[in-house]
Scaffold this active site. Sequence first.
Site, PDB file in Angstrom:
ATOM      1  CB  CYS A 179      56.134  47.646  76.254  1.00 12.11           C
ATOM      2  SG  CYS A 179      56.986  46.153  75.757  1.00 12.11           S
ATOM      3  CG  ASP A 224      50.647  43.132  76.347  1.00 16.45           C
ATOM      4  OD1 ASP A 224      51.593  43.871  76.000  1.00 16.45           O
ATOM      5  OD2 ASP A 224      50.233  43.101  77.520  1.00 16.45           O
ATOM      6  CB  CYS A 278      63.742  58.410  87.176  1.00 17.99           C
ATOM      7  SG  CYS A 278      62.521  57.816  88.361  1.00 17.99           S
ATOM      8  CD  GLU A 303      53.367  34.144  79.066  1.00 17.58           C
ATOM      9  OE1 GLU A 303      52.977  35.246  78.641  1.00 17.58           O
ATOM     10  OE2 GLU A 303      54.583  33.879  79.249  1.00 17.58           O
TER      11      GLU A 303
HETATM   12  N1  SAH Z   1      49.465  40.570  78.634  1.00 21.46           N
HETATM   13  C1  SAH Z   1      50.168  40.353  79.878  1.00 21.46           C
HETATM   14  C2  SAH Z   1      51.678  40.144  79.723  1.00 21.46           C
HETATM   15  C3  SAH Z   1      52.396  40.905  78.660  1.00 21.46           C
HETATM   16  S1  SAH Z   1      54.157  40.822  78.776  1.00 21.46           S
HETATM   17  C4  SAH Z   1      49.857  41.446  80.866  1.00 21.46           C
HETATM   18  O1  SAH Z   1      49.412  42.524  80.474  1.00 21.46           O
HETATM   19  O2  SAH Z   1      50.048  41.232  82.052  1.00 21.46           O
HETATM   20  C5  SAH Z   1      54.571  39.772  77.414  1.00 21.46           C
HETATM   21  C6  SAH Z   1      54.424  38.299  77.713  1.00 21.46           C
HETATM   22  O3  SAH Z   1      54.773  37.556  76.547  1.00 21.46           O
HETATM   23  C7  SAH Z   1      55.333  37.781  78.824  1.00 21.46           C
HETATM   24  O4  SAH Z   1      54.540  37.160  79.803  1.00 21.46           O
HETATM   25  C8  SAH Z   1      56.249  36.751  78.102  1.00 21.46           C
HETATM   26  O5  SAH Z   1      56.562  35.639  78.920  1.00 21.46           O
HETATM   27  C9  SAH Z   1      55.394  36.334  76.935  1.00 21.46           C
HETATM   28  N2  SAH Z   1      56.086  35.789  75.740  1.00 21.46           N
HETATM   29  C10 SAH Z   1      57.298  36.110  75.251  1.00 21.46           C
HETATM   30  N3  SAH Z   1      57.517  35.498  74.074  1.00 21.46           N
HETATM   31  C11 SAH Z   1      56.406  34.755  73.795  1.00 21.46           C
HETATM   32  C12 SAH Z   1      56.011  33.914  72.715  1.00 21.46           C
HETATM   33  N4  SAH Z   1      56.822  33.708  71.688  1.00 21.46           N
HETATM   34  N5  SAH Z   1      54.789  33.363  72.765  1.00 21.46           N
HETATM   35  C13 SAH Z   1      53.952  33.576  73.809  1.00 21.46           C
HETATM   36  N6  SAH Z   1      54.279  34.357  74.857  1.00 21.46           N
HETATM   37  C14 SAH Z   1      55.484  34.946  74.853  1.00 21.46           C
END
Ligand code: SAH
Length: 457
Positions: free
Chosen positions: A413, A386, A86, A338
């Site tokens: 994030c 995301d 934390c 993904e």
């Molecule tokens: N939307 C999901 C995961 C978000 S985390 C949820 O809310 O659960 C971000 C994700 O992007 C991860 O799973 C990672 O593996 C993926 N990622 C990273 N680089 C990427 C890329 N160039 N193209 C597609 N996915 C990617």
Amino acid sequence: MAEPIPVTRNDQVEVTFTDLTQGGSGVAKIEGYTLFIPGGLPGEKAKVQVLKTKKGYGYARILEFTQISKDRVDAPCPFYDECGGCHIQHISAAGQLAYKRDIVKNALERIGGLIGIPVSETLGMDDPWRYRNKIQVPVAWQNGHFAFGFYKKRSHDIVDMDHCIITDPVIDEVVQKARRIAEEKGVTPYDEVHNRGVLRHIMARIGSKTGEVMVVFVTRTADLPFRKAFIKELTETYPQIKSIVQNVNTKRTNAIFGDETKTLWGRDVIYDQIGDVTFSISARSFFQVNPVQTEMLYGKALEYAQLTGEETVIDAYCGIGTISLFLARKAKQVYGVEIVPEAIEDARKNTELNKITNAHFEAGKAEDVIPKWRDEGIKPDVIVVDPPRKGCEASLINTMIAMKPKRIVYVSCNPSTLARDLKLLVAGGFEVKKVQPVDMFPQTMHVECVVLMSRIV
Ligand code: SAH
């Protein structure tokens, strides 16, 4: 010529704190020179001792506060000072939410050049403790003892701990029980210096809606000694346990998991729900760690998507399809992409599990697959992204602009890369309508955000 450094080592000076770093450390300036001073909060004043000076910045420690912030509280966790888990237990709940909103607002202004955009109050939790549905604890041989706890700040030493107040109480107990069995039986902890010993990590996960628990032992060795005793004692004490899994990681590495995973007892997966969608979660699946706030976050994404049932939606960076499936019931078609192929397999399984027929998933890079979809004639009304902390590839931003969706919902994030990407999208003909910070990780400096953009040209 470089500015002279106004302080030297061991100097004692009085400072006023102006800022917090991403790691929650206090920041103060002396004649424009930055000092990082752990423990200080913006608005506070303290007498500090300079520890180290470098060209552009230095470090100091607090000797005595001369003015205290109204946001300061006593951190309730007894391990807080040492543990690296934390960052901001010493800030009140309301203070944390206000800081997080400021972080987003400042990033949008400074990096994105987006002045005057309304940023809503951070959506917080009523009870910002005991929220994590997953705990993974390293086990180590330390000073002749079995040590079990999180790493200290910036170190590989372990803070031996017997509870963690941001973790769900059931799994917090389960990992301690597993630790006691290991100690009683004499299972040797992993020694990372010599790559010897057996037990590397104990992890537990709970489905917050179903109550189902999974326990994972990560070992260096192919076998887990006293496997039967672990299974018997754990399942007799905690009938919620539905799955006990072993993962073998033989390598000298910081990565927690190795390639081999085997189920020792019960199922390979546990189940949980987000909204009315059920997810199967295996030992290595990515799943959001704060289930209460995940519903808030996805609820906002759904609200911003403004779906009527007629829309085609692209969900980029879809992981195991959580957002895609959450939106699928309200959309005509959802396309998820993904990079991790196993996550796409999970997404497809979850689609079947929920009898959803209008979600399509493809493994690959978002920046490669989405242009291909465009060539195939897919025309999204809404694009949801995301991305991980580094944000979207510039080429993906250009494709999004070229595809002319009515709306973009950006879940982020990392406020810095969010601001960078929003600036490009604004230049490409979109307008930022709403910005909603969501506190997914209370007591830490992390802040998540959902942004609604609409196309104006
Ligand atoms: N939307 C999901 C995961 C978000 S985390 C949820 O809310 O659960 C971000 C994700 O992007 C991860 O799973 C990672 O593996 C993926 N990622 C990273 N680089 C990427 C890329 N160039 N193209 C597609 N996915 C990617």
